[in-house]
Design an enzyme around this catalytic site. Structure first.
Site: not given
Ligand code: NDP
Length: 251
Positions: A14, A67, A94, A146, A159, A161, A163, A192
């Site tokens: 978030g 994490d 997410n 996704s 990725y 696999a 999703k 997105i």
């Molecule tokens: P971002 O890279 O903008 O954000 C990813 C988020 O995940 C960040 O808030 C990050 O928080 C958090 N995160 C990553 N690793 C960890 C971890 N180990 N523990 C806790 N939090 C973690 O990605 P998006 O907003 O684009 O993507 C969000 C979701 O939507 C993902 O699952 C992605 O696969 C999916 N998605 C995105 C698409 C796109 O086009 N953008 C398309 C389809 C699906 P922090 O940095 O604080 O760790």
């Protein structure tokens, strides 16, 4: 509207992108919101932004540095959320990462990292929380998959696999929990605009755009609206489904 008044939402990832857009919209709809992420600065910023979106003075917004790929760490943080809020009505899984490469060049580390953060995290979050939701006899779990989990994509075997795995997981969990009034659904976002996709080369972005019937790149808010629908009582009779939010890319 106050579609989430009195509800508590927990959103992994978030702190940025789609997850933050969901957190802000849920705040605007009256929910108490907890977010999980690993980046402390972004977590503080996201809570400050939620504060500016609050609907009532009673609403609570908290961030936790977690994490989500680590089972014990996730479980401990969930306990802290329950202590602070007393319950979780909506769980949004997410958090996600990409480590793209053709399979022949993909390292074991890149495979494992993606499976741990994208898929094992869903197990880590759902196992303790589904128990709590079953006891409460209500709840909505929303897993951010996704369109790549539906179609596959060269360079993204790990990725895709992870999703696709989320989709099978969600359907199975929906069957396990439905008799106790707990729902589980997936959203399958298309392309997105977030930090995850900003690294793509311009020609790749232009190529994707030609495949989107609605002829625009999606915004995090487009996914947040779908999450609001699946998290709210508006979708009370929907479980085990995958909702593509992709401008018509996959149909
Ligand atoms: P971002 O890279 O903008 O954000 C990813 C988020 O995940 C960040 O808030 C990050 O928080 C958090 N995160 C990553 N690793 C960890 C971890 N180990 N523990 C806790 N939090 C973690 O990605 P998006 O907003 O684009 O993507 C969000 C979701 O939507 C993902 O699952 C992605 O696969 C999916 N998605 C995105 C698409 C796109 O086009 N953008 C398309 C389809 C699906 P922090 O940095 O604080 O760790």
């Amino acid at each position: 509207m106050q579609l989430l008044k009195g509800k508590t939402a927990l959103i992994t990832g978030g702190t940025a992108g789609i997850g933050k857009a969901i957190a802000l919209l849920f705040a605007r709809q009256g929910a108490d919101v907890a977010i999980f992420g690993t980046n402390g600065e972004r977590a503080v910023q996201a809570v400050l932004e939620m504060e500016t979106h609050r609907l009532t003075s009673e609403q609570k917004f908290l961030s936790f540095l977690v994490d989500v790929a680590k089972t014990a760490e996730a479980e401990q943080a969930i306990q802290q959320v329950i202590s602070a809020f007393g319950k979780v009505d909506i769980l949004v899984n997410n958090a996600g990462i990409t480590r793209d490469n053709l399979l022949m060049r993909m390292t074991e580390e890149d495979w494992d990292d993606v499976m741990r953060v994208n898929l094992k995290s869903v197990y880590n979050m759902c196992r303790p929380l589904s128990r709590i939701m079953m006891k409460a006899k209500s709840g909505s779990i929303i897993n951010i998959s996704s369109v790549i989990g539906l179609t596959g994509n060269a360079g993204q075997t790990n990725y895709a696999a992870s999703k696709a795995g989320m989709i099978g997981f969600t359907k199975s969990l929906a069957k396990e929990l439905s008799s106790r009034g707990v729902r589980a659904n997936c959203i399958a976002p298309g392309y997105i605009e977030t930090q995850m996709t900003e690294v793509l080369p311009p020609q790749v972005k232009e190529g994707i755009l030609t495949k989107i019937p609605l002829a625009r790149i999606g915004q995090p808010g487009d996914i947040a609206q779908a999450a609001l629908f699946l998290g709210s009582d508006m979708s009370n009779y929907i479980t085990g489904q995958v909702l593509p939010v992709d401008g018509g890319m996959v149909m």
